[in-house]
Write an enzyme that holds these catalytic residues in place. Structure first.
Site, short mmCIF file in Angstrom:
data_model
loop_
_atom_site.label_atom_id
_atom_site.label_comp_id
_atom_site.label_asym_id
_atom_site.label_seq_id
_atom_site.Cartn_x
_atom_site.Cartn_y
_atom_site.Cartn_z
CG ASP A 11 -1.75 1.22 1.37
OD1 ASP A 11 -2.39 1.60 0.39
OD2 ASP A 11 -1.76 1.80 2.47
CG ASP A 13 -1.30 8.30 1.97
OD1 ASP A 13 -0.16 8.71 2.21
OD2 ASP A 13 -2.27 9.05 1.77
CB SER A 106 -7.53 3.13 -2.07
OG SER A 106 -7.59 1.82 -1.56
CE LYS A 136 -5.23 -1.54 -1.41
NZ LYS A 136 -4.15 -0.73 -0.81
CG ASP A 161 -1.79 2.17 6.54
OD1 ASP A 161 -2.40 3.15 6.99
OD2 ASP A 161 -1.79 1.89 5.33
#
Length: 215
Positions: A11, A13, A106, A136, A161
């Site tokens: 991922d 961010d 995302s 997601k 995260d």
């Protein structure tokens, strides 16, 4: 702990970089512009989800497309000085060949590339919101990344995260490593939980990539 893998899926961010202050700054301004109250906004899960899904939770369907364009514009304009590498990111990425890892985010491609460029990260493979039909926690983004890299999903390790991202990784049949950069450990269901990527190292072998995970 050691994990044998063929590819690492990150991922962006909260995993590779932090733009949390920028995210909340931009979304707060966006909510004000669209007349969304603080109470309404607080009820929506923001982190790790596509902007279109967040907007759809808060606005009538006919307003969603223009609202998505607006939040993307706000966030892209806020990129300069609003993105920082998280601990361990540079060392880990530098230790793995470009065809052995991907960024799965995302965010839209435009926003993801702006943030990654600001942080000096240039992935060979990037899966963004524009590339998928279901974001997601659906497994589609991670499964697409595995196909692009030409590897078995079961031989991929997901670094995330957010609960939504970890659920997507589990649903894709991948090993999951959670980072406590934006959520408490109790909120994260994963095979391994660490503070950040400084607890992770990788060694390229004939059989793939051997990942070592500490505390």
């Amino acid at each position: 702990m050691k994990i044998q893998a063929d590819a690492l899926l990150f991922d962006n961010d909260g995993t590779l970089v932090s733009s949390l202050e920028s995210v909340y700054r931009c979304w707060t301004r966006w909510a004000e512009e669209y007349g969304i109250t603080a109470e309404e906004f607080a009820r929506v899960e923001l982190h790790g989800r596509p902007a279109a899904e967040i907007a759809a939770d808060l606005l009538p369907a006919d307003r969603v497309p223009e609202a998505v364009v607006r939040i993307e514009q706000l966030e892209v304009e806020d990129v300069e000085g609003g993105v920082q590498l998280l601990p361990g990111t540079r060392a880990l990425l530098d230790s793995v060949p470009a065809d052995r890892w991907a960024v799965v985010t995302s965010a839209t491609r435009r926003l993801a590339e702006a943030r990654l460029d600001e942080a000096g990260i240039r992935p060979k493979t990037l899966i963004a919101a524009d590339d998928i039909t279901r974001g997601k926690p659906d497994p589609e983004p991670f499964l697409l990344a595995a196909r692009r890299l030409g590897v078995d999903p079961a031989r991929c390790v997901v670094f995330e995260d957010a609960p939504a991202g970890l659920q997507a990784g589990r649903s894709a049949g991948m090993t999951t490593v959670a980072l406590t950069t934006t959520h408490q450990a109790a909120e994260l269901r994963a095979d391994v939980v660490v503070g950040d990527l400084s607890a992770v190292s990788a060694l390229v072998t004939d059989g793939g990539v051997e990942i070592s995970v500490g505390d």
